[in-house]
Design a protein around this motif. Structure first.
Motif, mmCIF file in Angstrom:
data_model
loop_
_atom_site.group_PDB
_atom_site.id
_atom_site.type_symbol
_atom_site.label_atom_id
_atom_site.label_comp_id
_atom_site.label_asym_id
_atom_site.label_seq_id
_atom_site.Cartn_x
_atom_site.Cartn_y
_atom_site.Cartn_z
ATOM 1 N N ALA A 238 5.694 31.726 -12.449
ATOM 2 C CA ALA A 238 4.652 31.084 -12.764
ATOM 3 C C ALA A 238 4.348 31.150 -14.317
ATOM 4 O O ALA A 238 4.573 32.094 -14.792
ATOM 5 C CB ALA A 238 3.553 31.214 -11.927
ATOM 6 N N GLU A 239 3.586 30.127 -14.903
ATOM 7 C CA GLU A 239 3.226 30.495 -16.249
ATOM 8 C C GLU A 239 2.312 31.704 -16.460
ATOM 9 O O GLU A 239 2.667 32.334 -17.279
ATOM 10 C CB GLU A 239 2.641 28.961 -16.852
ATOM 11 C CG GLU A 239 3.563 27.973 -16.939
ATOM 12 C CD GLU A 239 2.821 26.633 -17.295
ATOM 13 O OE1 GLU A 239 1.562 26.750 -17.619
ATOM 14 O OE2 GLU A 239 3.416 25.586 -17.344
ATOM 15 N N ARG A 240 1.432 31.789 -15.240
ATOM 16 C CA ARG A 240 0.493 32.987 -15.716
ATOM 17 C C ARG A 240 0.514 33.619 -14.301
ATOM 18 O O ARG A 240 -0.035 33.172 -13.343
ATOM 19 C CB ARG A 240 -0.814 32.523 -15.943
ATOM 20 C CG ARG A 240 -0.757 31.959 -17.244
ATOM 21 C CD ARG A 240 -2.532 31.735 -17.737
ATOM 22 N NE ARG A 240 -2.587 31.094 -19.090
ATOM 23 C CZ ARG A 240 -3.861 30.807 -19.643
ATOM 24 N NH1 ARG A 240 -4.909 30.826 -18.908
ATOM 25 N NH2 ARG A 240 -3.662 30.172 -20.675
ATOM 26 N N PRO A 241 1.511 34.530 -14.013
ATOM 27 C CA PRO A 241 1.641 35.225 -12.518
ATOM 28 C C PRO A 241 0.356 35.899 -12.410
ATOM 29 O O PRO A 241 -0.478 36.461 -13.121
ATOM 30 C CB PRO A 241 2.793 36.170 -12.840
ATOM 31 C CG PRO A 241 3.509 35.590 -13.746
ATOM 32 C CD PRO A 241 2.378 35.134 -14.912
ATOM 33 N N ASP A 242 -0.172 35.862 -11.022
ATOM 34 C CA ASP A 242 -1.054 36.425 -10.440
ATOM 35 C C ASP A 242 -0.666 37.958 -10.041
ATOM 36 O O ASP A 242 -0.200 38.042 -9.098
ATOM 37 C CB ASP A 242 -1.749 35.852 -9.194
ATOM 38 C CG ASP A 242 -3.116 36.207 -8.791
ATOM 39 O OD1 ASP A 242 -3.569 37.689 -9.031
ATOM 40 O OD2 ASP A 242 -3.939 35.610 -8.243
ATOM 41 N N TRP A 243 -0.789 38.958 -10.967
ATOM 42 C CA TRP A 243 0.013 40.139 -10.603
ATOM 43 C C TRP A 243 -0.865 40.873 -9.607
ATOM 44 O O TRP A 243 -0.266 41.797 -8.940
ATOM 45 C CB TRP A 243 -0.351 41.062 -11.852
ATOM 46 C CG TRP A 243 0.642 40.509 -13.101
ATOM 47 C CD1 TRP A 243 -0.002 39.674 -14.030
ATOM 48 C CD2 TRP A 243 2.165 40.396 -13.189
ATOM 49 N NE1 TRP A 243 1.334 39.380 -14.878
ATOM 50 C CE2 TRP A 243 2.389 39.674 -14.259
ATOM 51 C CE3 TRP A 243 2.903 40.933 -12.314
ATOM 52 C CZ2 TRP A 243 3.818 39.610 -14.513
ATOM 53 C CZ3 TRP A 243 4.237 40.558 -12.622
ATOM 54 C CH2 TRP A 243 4.578 40.068 -13.744
ATOM 55 N N ALA A 244 -2.071 40.579 -9.288
ATOM 56 C CA ALA A 244 -2.803 41.183 -7.851
ATOM 57 C C ALA A 244 -2.057 40.876 -6.971
ATOM 58 O O ALA A 244 -1.861 41.634 -6.016
ATOM 59 C CB ALA A 244 -4.229 40.742 -7.939
ATOM 60 N N PHE A 245 -1.776 39.674 -6.692
ATOM 61 C CA PHE A 245 -0.884 39.065 -5.304
ATOM 62 C C PHE A 245 0.363 39.819 -5.587
ATOM 63 O O PHE A 245 1.079 40.145 -4.440
ATOM 64 C CB PHE A 245 -0.792 37.768 -5.225
ATOM 65 C CG PHE A 245 -1.991 37.085 -4.985
ATOM 66 C CD1 PHE A 245 -2.429 36.816 -3.314
ATOM 67 C CD2 PHE A 245 -3.137 36.326 -5.799
ATOM 68 C CE1 PHE A 245 -3.448 36.285 -2.940
ATOM 69 C CE2 PHE A 245 -4.319 36.065 -5.257
ATOM 70 C CZ PHE A 245 -4.419 35.826 -3.692
ATOM 71 N N VAL A 246 1.299 39.693 -6.753
ATOM 72 C CA VAL A 246 2.559 40.510 -6.716
ATOM 73 C C VAL A 246 2.512 41.979 -6.314
ATOM 74 O O VAL A 246 3.368 42.439 -5.521
ATOM 75 C CB VAL A 246 3.021 40.403 -8.369
ATOM 76 C CG1 VAL A 246 4.494 41.007 -8.316
ATOM 77 C CG2 VAL A 246 3.191 38.889 -8.646
ATOM 78 N N LEU A 247 1.456 42.756 -6.840
ATOM 79 C CA LEU A 247 1.349 44.181 -6.524
ATOM 80 C C LEU A 247 1.116 44.008 -5.005
ATOM 81 O O LEU A 247 1.540 45.001 -4.311
ATOM 82 C CB LEU A 247 0.204 44.682 -7.207
ATOM 83 C CG LEU A 247 0.714 45.151 -8.899
ATOM 84 C CD1 LEU A 247 -0.605 45.508 -9.403
ATOM 85 C CD2 LEU A 247 1.906 45.699 -8.973
ATOM 86 N N GLY A 248 0.296 43.287 -4.707
ATOM 87 C CA GLY A 248 -0.043 43.173 -2.968
ATOM 88 C C GLY A 248 1.338 43.145 -2.316
ATOM 89 O O GLY A 248 1.422 43.749 -1.270
ATOM 90 N N ASP A 249 1.889 42.150 -2.470
ATOM 91 C CA ASP A 249 3.163 41.682 -1.727
ATOM 92 C C ASP A 249 4.265 42.886 -1.846
ATOM 93 O O ASP A 249 4.637 43.332 -0.922
ATOM 94 C CB ASP A 249 3.807 40.539 -2.416
ATOM 95 C CG ASP A 249 3.072 39.235 -2.053
ATOM 96 O OD1 ASP A 249 2.728 39.253 -1.093
ATOM 97 O OD2 ASP A 249 3.309 38.406 -2.683
ATOM 98 N N LEU A 250 4.350 43.527 -3.098
ATOM 99 C CA LEU A 250 5.341 44.739 -3.200
ATOM 100 C C LEU A 250 4.822 46.058 -2.241
ATOM 101 O O LEU A 250 5.431 46.736 -1.899
ATOM 102 C CB LEU A 250 5.256 45.065 -4.524
ATOM 103 C CG LEU A 250 5.894 44.054 -5.665
ATOM 104 C CD1 LEU A 250 5.877 44.783 -7.125
ATOM 105 C CD2 LEU A 250 7.392 44.034 -5.250
ATOM 106 N N ALA A 251 3.296 46.270 -2.301
ATOM 107 C CA ALA A 251 2.687 47.312 -1.600
ATOM 108 C C ALA A 251 3.054 47.126 -0.166
ATOM 109 O O ALA A 251 3.401 48.003 0.661
ATOM 110 C CB ALA A 251 1.220 47.219 -1.850
ATOM 111 N N VAL A 252 2.851 45.815 0.525
ATOM 112 C CA VAL A 252 3.233 45.505 1.876
ATOM 113 C C VAL A 252 4.815 45.901 2.323
ATOM 114 O O VAL A 252 5.013 46.301 3.136
ATOM 115 C CB VAL A 252 2.808 43.903 2.257
ATOM 116 C CG1 VAL A 252 3.541 43.592 3.614
ATOM 117 C CG2 VAL A 252 1.391 43.931 1.993
#
Length: 274
Positions: A238-252
């Motif tokens: 995405a143009e402006r990635p939502d890093w909170a969701f990225v980190l959440g997916d990586l944590a899961v």
């Protein structure tokens, strides 16, 4: 009546020696997890080095071929992100899930687990070492697939560094699942079948855009360990990635990896004592 020391008698000397050996065995240092893991990893990496080029070729070109086929159906947007991310993680699934299930299935059928059972290494070191060695083969293929997909679909290359986290976390989750399938399968043919089915699930549920799937299939997709690695990687386009969701997916993805590797370790202990 005279008293004779026990160590001067033949039987007494033998008993003393046996007692000393038992004490030495009890006091001997136990193998630690990290050195044992590194030793198993190096051994597995050296053993599979001959098969590196065929593995990379098959896994990489399979994913690249899928992206070329999907290029005629998907133009861009969120669907293109899902295709590229799913194809990149599919390289990890091919090796870490499919081939590892076959390896442990054959190892169990051929009696190779007896060899590892005699070594002074923890069961977790055997599972983690083999999983890490097989997952290491996926790094070049995953990077090549991701770069090719970004160029093919016109996606930015800015955040490809996130693969540094996606590959080991998704690899751990899929490798644990593959090892558990291979160790729990009663026959090597069934382990191969389960590995192929798992890779097919990663292909269909990971590469195809989720928006076009029925609700029941989306629920099944959420249960696949690699899904969260795919989602984390796809969000970075995405143009402006939502890093909170990225980190959440990586944590899961990391949590699922810990659970799957723990199940694989339990399956190894169960298969080794039989």
């Amino acid at each position: 009546m005279s008293v004779v020391p026990a160590d001067v008698l033949p039987g007494g000397a033998l008993a003393v020696e046996e007692e000393g050996a038992a004490r030495a065995a009890e006091l001997g240092p136990r193998a630690r997890l990290w050195p044992s893991l590194v030793a198993v990893y190096r051994a597995q990496l050296s053993r599979a080095r001959v098969a590196r080029i065929p593995l990379l070729f098959v896994a990489t070109f399979q994913s690249i071929g899928i992206m070329i086929l999907m290029r005629g159906v998907v133009d861009g947007g969120g669907e293109a992100r899902a295709v590229v991310a799913g194809s990149a993680v599919l390289v990890v699934a091919f090796v870490a899930l499919n081939l590892l299930a076959q390896y442990f299935g054959q190892l169990r059928a051929s009696g190779g687990l007896d060899h590892y059972a005699t070594l002074p290494v923890p069961p977790a070191a055997v599972v983690l070492g083999a999983a890490g060695a097989y997952a290491s083969f996926t790094v070049p293929g995953t990077v090549v697939t991701a770069v090719f997909g970004c160029v093919l679909f016109g996606l930015p290359l800015t955040h490809l560094w996130v693969l540094v986290a996606v590959i080991p976390l998704a690899g751990a989750a899929l490798a644990g699942l593959g090892a558990a399938l291979g160790l729990l399968a009663p026959r090597p043919e069934l382990a191969t079948l389960l590995g192929q089915l798992g890779m097919s699930a990663a292909l269909l549920l990971g590469v195809l855009p989720a928006e076009r799937m029925p609700e029941a299939v989306r629920l099944a997709r959420d249960l696949l360990p690699s899904t969260y690695g795919v989602e984390a990687f796809a969000r970075t386009f995405a143009e402006r990635p939502d890093w909170a969701f990225v980190l959440g997916d990586l944590a899961v993805c990391g949590a699922v990896g810990v659970i799957s590797l723990a199940v694989a370790t339990w399956a190894y202990r169960r298969a080794a004592v039989r």
